[in-house]
Design a protein around this motif. Structure first.
Motif, PDB file in Angstrom:
ATOM      1  N   ARG A  40       0.772  -1.023   0.047  1.00 16.16           N
ATOM      2  CA  ARG A  40       0.005   0.102  -0.054  1.00 16.16           C
ATOM      3  C   ARG A  40       0.925   1.261  -0.212  1.00 16.16           C
ATOM      4  O   ARG A  40       0.577   2.227  -0.846  1.00 16.16           O
ATOM      5  N   ALA A  41       1.979   1.177   0.884  1.00 18.80           N
ATOM      6  CA  ALA A  41       2.834   2.376   0.935  1.00 18.80           C
ATOM      7  C   ALA A  41       3.587   2.831  -0.095  1.00 18.80           C
ATOM      8  O   ALA A  41       3.666   3.672  -0.720  1.00 18.80           O
ATOM      9  N   VAL A  42       4.391   1.531  -0.895  1.00 15.39           N
ATOM     10  CA  VAL A  42       4.900   1.691  -2.053  1.00 15.39           C
ATOM     11  C   VAL A  42       4.085   2.127  -3.369  1.00 15.39           C
ATOM     12  O   VAL A  42       4.395   2.811  -4.206  1.00 15.39           O
ATOM     13  N   ASP A  43       3.086   1.483  -3.554  1.00 17.77           N
ATOM     14  CA  ASP A  43       2.098   1.796  -4.497  1.00 17.77           C
ATOM     15  C   ASP A  43       1.674   3.279  -4.565  1.00 17.77           C
ATOM     16  O   ASP A  43       1.706   3.901  -5.551  1.00 17.77           O
ATOM     17  N   ALA A  44       1.211   3.799  -3.404  1.00 17.94           N
ATOM     18  CA  ALA A  44       0.761   5.026  -3.193  1.00 17.94           C
ATOM     19  C   ALA A  44       1.888   6.142  -3.580  1.00 17.94           C
ATOM     20  O   ALA A  44       1.760   7.158  -4.376  1.00 17.94           O
ATOM     21  N   TYR A  45       3.290   5.900  -3.011  1.00 18.43           N
ATOM     22  CA  TYR A  45       4.353   6.721  -3.208  1.00 18.43           C
ATOM     23  C   TYR A  45       4.619   6.621  -4.896  1.00 18.43           C
ATOM     24  O   TYR A  45       4.827   7.670  -5.315  1.00 18.43           O
ATOM     25  N   THR A  46       4.531   5.533  -5.480  1.00 20.74           N
ATOM     26  CA  THR A  46       5.105   5.277  -6.818  1.00 20.74           C
ATOM     27  C   THR A  46       4.139   6.134  -7.680  1.00 20.74           C
ATOM     28  O   THR A  46       4.516   6.829  -8.670  1.00 20.74           O
TER      29      THR A  46
END
Length: 241
Positions: A40-46
Protein backbone atom coordinates in the motif's frame (compact mmCIF):
# COMPACT_ATOMS: atom_id res chain seq x y z
CA UNK A 1 27.44 30.34 -10.94
CA UNK A 2 27.70 29.26 -14.56
CA UNK A 3 24.66 28.45 -16.69
CA UNK A 4 25.71 24.80 -16.74
CA UNK A 5 25.82 24.57 -12.93
CA UNK A 6 22.54 26.48 -12.56
CA UNK A 7 20.68 24.18 -14.96
CA UNK A 8 22.24 21.02 -13.47
CA UNK A 9 21.39 21.85 -9.86
CA UNK A 10 17.93 23.16 -10.77
CA UNK A 11 17.21 19.84 -12.48
CA UNK A 12 18.44 17.91 -9.44
CA UNK A 13 16.40 20.06 -7.04
CA UNK A 14 13.27 19.65 -9.18
CA UNK A 15 13.46 15.85 -9.28
CA UNK A 16 14.37 15.52 -5.59
CA UNK A 17 11.48 17.83 -4.76
CA UNK A 18 9.09 15.56 -6.67
CA UNK A 19 10.48 12.51 -4.86
CA UNK A 20 9.93 14.26 -1.52
CA UNK A 21 6.40 15.25 -2.57
CA UNK A 22 5.64 11.57 -3.16
CA UNK A 23 5.65 10.96 0.61
CA UNK A 24 2.47 13.03 0.91
CA UNK A 25 0.61 10.11 -0.72
CA UNK A 26 1.36 7.68 2.10
CA UNK A 27 -1.78 6.54 3.87
CA UNK A 28 -3.98 7.78 1.02
CA UNK A 29 -5.52 6.24 -2.07
CA UNK A 30 -7.72 3.21 -2.67
CA UNK A 31 -6.43 -0.33 -2.34
CA UNK A 32 -7.85 -3.81 -2.66
CA UNK A 33 -8.94 -5.34 0.66
CA UNK A 34 -6.14 -7.41 2.17
CA UNK A 35 -3.35 -5.52 0.37
CA UNK A 36 -0.20 -5.77 2.55
CA UNK A 37 0.83 -2.52 4.27
CA UNK A 38 4.21 -2.49 2.50
CA UNK A 39 2.54 -2.67 -0.93
CA UNK A 40 0.00 0.00 0.00
CA UNK A 41 2.80 2.41 0.93
CA UNK A 42 5.01 1.68 -2.09
CA UNK A 43 2.10 1.75 -4.56
CA UNK A 44 0.82 5.09 -3.23
CA UNK A 45 4.30 6.62 -3.34
CA UNK A 46 5.05 5.30 -6.83
CA UNK A 47 1.81 6.61 -8.27
CA UNK A 48 2.15 10.07 -6.71
CA UNK A 49 5.75 10.43 -7.94
CA UNK A 50 4.99 9.13 -11.44
CA UNK A 51 1.86 11.25 -11.93
CA UNK A 52 3.83 14.32 -10.90
CA UNK A 53 7.04 13.59 -12.75
CA UNK A 54 5.07 12.95 -15.95
CA UNK A 55 4.83 16.75 -16.28
CA UNK A 56 8.54 16.72 -17.04
CA UNK A 57 7.52 15.59 -20.54
CA UNK A 58 5.69 18.90 -20.96
CA UNK A 59 8.74 20.75 -19.64
CA UNK A 60 10.93 18.78 -22.06
CA UNK A 61 8.76 19.91 -24.98
CA UNK A 62 8.94 23.54 -23.85
CA UNK A 63 12.72 23.43 -23.44
CA UNK A 64 13.08 21.74 -26.82
CA UNK A 65 10.89 24.35 -28.52
CA UNK A 66 12.72 27.24 -26.86
CA UNK A 67 16.06 25.73 -27.83
CA UNK A 68 14.97 25.38 -31.46
CA UNK A 69 13.67 28.96 -31.60
CA UNK A 70 16.84 30.41 -30.06
CA UNK A 71 19.03 28.34 -32.37
CA UNK A 72 17.32 29.12 -35.67
CA UNK A 73 15.68 32.48 -35.05
CA UNK A 74 18.22 34.15 -32.77
CA UNK A 75 21.32 32.19 -33.78
CA UNK A 76 21.93 31.34 -30.11
CA UNK A 77 22.51 27.84 -28.79
CA UNK A 78 23.50 26.21 -25.52
CA UNK A 79 24.56 22.63 -24.91
CA UNK A 80 23.29 22.97 -21.33
CA UNK A 81 19.68 23.37 -22.50
CA UNK A 82 20.12 20.67 -25.13
CA UNK A 83 21.38 18.14 -22.57
CA UNK A 84 18.65 19.20 -20.14
CA UNK A 85 16.10 17.78 -22.60
CA UNK A 86 17.72 14.36 -22.36
CA UNK A 87 17.93 14.52 -18.56
CA UNK A 88 14.28 15.52 -18.14
CA UNK A 89 13.07 12.76 -20.44
CA UNK A 90 15.33 10.22 -18.69
CA UNK A 91 13.82 11.10 -15.27
CA UNK A 92 10.25 10.82 -16.61
CA UNK A 93 11.06 7.44 -18.19
CA UNK A 94 12.87 6.03 -15.15
CA UNK A 95 10.20 6.85 -12.59
CA UNK A 96 7.40 6.11 -15.04
CA UNK A 97 8.74 2.56 -15.38
CA UNK A 98 7.76 1.83 -11.77
CA UNK A 99 4.25 3.12 -12.41
CA UNK A 100 3.97 0.96 -15.53
CA UNK A 101 5.00 -2.07 -13.47
CA UNK A 102 2.39 -1.23 -10.83
CA UNK A 103 -0.38 -1.04 -13.45
CA UNK A 104 0.76 -4.11 -15.39
CA UNK A 105 1.43 -1.97 -18.46
CA UNK A 106 4.94 -3.27 -19.10
CA UNK A 107 5.66 -5.54 -22.05
CA UNK A 108 4.48 -9.11 -21.51
CA UNK A 109 4.97 -12.27 -23.56
CA UNK A 110 1.40 -13.57 -23.71
CA UNK A 111 1.82 -16.37 -26.28
CA UNK A 112 1.82 -19.02 -23.54
CA UNK A 113 0.60 -17.30 -20.38
CA UNK A 114 -2.59 -15.97 -21.97
CA UNK A 115 -3.86 -19.55 -22.26
CA UNK A 116 -3.07 -20.44 -18.66
CA UNK A 117 -5.34 -20.06 -15.62
CA UNK A 118 -5.00 -16.95 -13.47
CA UNK A 119 -3.17 -18.78 -10.68
CA UNK A 120 -0.52 -20.00 -13.11
CA UNK A 121 -0.07 -16.46 -14.43
CA UNK A 122 0.45 -15.23 -10.88
CA UNK A 123 3.15 -17.86 -10.34
CA UNK A 124 4.81 -16.77 -13.58
CA UNK A 125 4.88 -13.22 -12.23
CA UNK A 126 6.43 -14.43 -8.98
CA UNK A 127 9.12 -16.28 -10.96
CA UNK A 128 9.76 -13.25 -13.18
CA UNK A 129 10.12 -10.85 -10.25
CA UNK A 130 12.39 -13.15 -8.24
CA UNK A 131 14.61 -14.39 -11.07
CA UNK A 132 14.72 -11.42 -13.44
CA UNK A 133 13.39 -8.05 -12.23
CA UNK A 134 14.75 -7.89 -8.69
CA UNK A 135 18.25 -9.23 -9.58
CA UNK A 136 18.33 -6.86 -12.57
CA UNK A 137 17.71 -3.85 -10.29
CA UNK A 138 20.18 -5.09 -7.63
CA UNK A 139 22.93 -5.52 -10.23
CA UNK A 140 22.33 -2.03 -11.60
CA UNK A 141 22.46 -0.54 -8.10
CA UNK A 142 25.54 -2.58 -7.14
CA UNK A 143 27.58 -1.36 -10.09
CA UNK A 144 25.77 1.96 -10.42
CA UNK A 145 26.71 3.09 -6.91
CA UNK A 146 30.38 3.20 -7.83
CA UNK A 147 29.44 4.68 -11.22
CA UNK A 148 27.61 7.59 -9.57
CA UNK A 149 30.00 8.07 -6.64
CA UNK A 150 33.04 8.41 -8.92
CA UNK A 151 31.13 10.99 -10.95
CA UNK A 152 30.27 12.97 -7.80
CA UNK A 153 33.82 12.85 -6.43
CA UNK A 154 35.36 14.01 -9.71
CA UNK A 155 32.70 16.63 -10.42
CA UNK A 156 32.22 15.06 -13.86
CA UNK A 157 30.91 17.41 -16.52
CA UNK A 158 29.91 17.06 -20.14
CA UNK A 159 32.62 16.80 -22.76
CA UNK A 160 30.63 19.30 -24.85
CA UNK A 161 31.34 22.99 -24.35
CA UNK A 162 28.88 24.51 -21.88
CA UNK A 163 27.28 21.12 -21.21
CA UNK A 164 25.75 19.97 -17.92
CA UNK A 165 27.40 18.60 -14.82
CA UNK A 166 26.82 14.86 -15.14
CA UNK A 167 26.63 13.57 -11.57
CA UNK A 168 23.09 14.89 -10.84
CA UNK A 169 21.72 12.85 -13.76
CA UNK A 170 23.67 9.77 -12.64
CA UNK A 171 22.35 10.15 -9.10
CA UNK A 172 18.78 10.35 -10.45
CA UNK A 173 19.49 7.19 -12.46
CA UNK A 174 20.28 5.31 -9.23
CA UNK A 175 17.16 6.65 -7.50
CA UNK A 176 15.06 5.49 -10.44
CA UNK A 177 16.31 1.93 -9.98
CA UNK A 178 15.71 2.14 -6.22
CA UNK A 179 12.04 2.93 -6.86
CA UNK A 180 11.77 0.21 -9.50
CA UNK A 181 13.26 -2.28 -7.03
CA UNK A 182 10.78 -1.26 -4.33
CA UNK A 183 7.90 -1.59 -6.77
CA UNK A 184 9.20 -5.00 -7.79
CA UNK A 185 9.10 -6.13 -4.16
CA UNK A 186 5.61 -4.65 -3.83
CA UNK A 187 4.37 -6.63 -6.84
CA UNK A 188 6.01 -9.79 -5.50
CA UNK A 189 4.33 -9.35 -2.10
CA UNK A 190 0.94 -8.78 -3.76
CA UNK A 191 1.29 -11.82 -6.02
CA UNK A 192 2.09 -14.02 -3.01
CA UNK A 193 -0.84 -12.54 -1.07
CA UNK A 194 -3.17 -13.25 -4.00
CA UNK A 195 -1.93 -16.82 -4.36
CA UNK A 196 -2.47 -17.41 -0.65
CA UNK A 197 -5.97 -15.93 -0.86
CA UNK A 198 -5.19 -13.01 1.47
CA UNK A 199 -6.18 -10.40 -1.13
CA UNK A 200 -8.35 -10.63 -4.27
CA UNK A 201 -7.02 -10.64 -7.80
CA UNK A 202 -5.88 -7.09 -8.57
CA UNK A 203 -6.72 -7.05 -12.28
CA UNK A 204 -3.17 -7.39 -13.59
CA UNK A 205 -3.74 -11.02 -14.61
CA UNK A 206 -7.51 -10.98 -14.47
CA UNK A 207 -8.17 -11.05 -18.23
CA UNK A 208 -6.10 -12.23 -21.15
CA UNK A 209 -5.84 -10.05 -24.27
CA UNK A 210 -8.29 -12.38 -26.02
CA UNK A 211 -10.69 -12.13 -23.09
CA UNK A 212 -10.44 -8.35 -23.09
CA UNK A 213 -11.10 -8.27 -26.83
CA UNK A 214 -14.18 -10.49 -26.41
CA UNK A 215 -15.43 -8.29 -23.56
CA UNK A 216 -14.93 -5.16 -25.66
CA UNK A 217 -16.86 -6.80 -28.50
CA UNK A 218 -19.76 -7.56 -26.18
CA UNK A 219 -19.76 -4.00 -24.86
CA UNK A 220 -19.75 -2.69 -28.43
CA UNK A 221 -22.75 -4.86 -29.27
CA UNK A 222 -24.56 -3.58 -26.19
CA UNK A 223 -23.92 0.04 -27.09
CA UNK A 224 -25.13 -0.56 -30.66
CA UNK A 225 -28.46 -1.97 -29.51
CA UNK A 226 -27.63 -5.67 -29.31
CA UNK A 227 -29.57 -7.81 -26.86
CA UNK A 228 -27.59 -10.02 -24.49
CA UNK A 229 -29.43 -13.13 -23.36
CA UNK A 230 -28.12 -15.89 -21.09
CA UNK A 231 -24.62 -14.37 -21.19
CA UNK A 232 -24.27 -14.55 -25.01
CA UNK A 233 -24.72 -11.55 -27.32
CA UNK A 234 -27.39 -11.74 -30.01
CA UNK A 235 -27.92 -9.00 -32.53
CA UNK A 236 -31.47 -7.90 -33.24
CA UNK A 237 -32.41 -6.40 -36.56
CA UNK A 238 -33.28 -2.70 -36.40
CA UNK A 239 -36.93 -1.85 -36.72
CA UNK A 240 -38.07 -0.62 -40.11
CA UNK A 241 -39.47 2.86 -40.29
Amino acid sequence: MSLSAFVSFSYLALVLGILAYGFTALGKGEHKPGTPAFSRAVDAYTERVARTIAYLIVLTILVSAANAVSRYALNMASNAWLELQWSLYAAAFLFGASWALKGGDHVRIDIISSNLPIKARNWIDVFGHVVFLIPFCVIHLWYGFDYASRSIQSGETSTHAGGLIYWPAKLILMLGFVLLLLQGFSELVKRVAIIRGIMPQDGTNELTPAEREALEAVEALKSSGAVVAHGAPSVTAPAKS
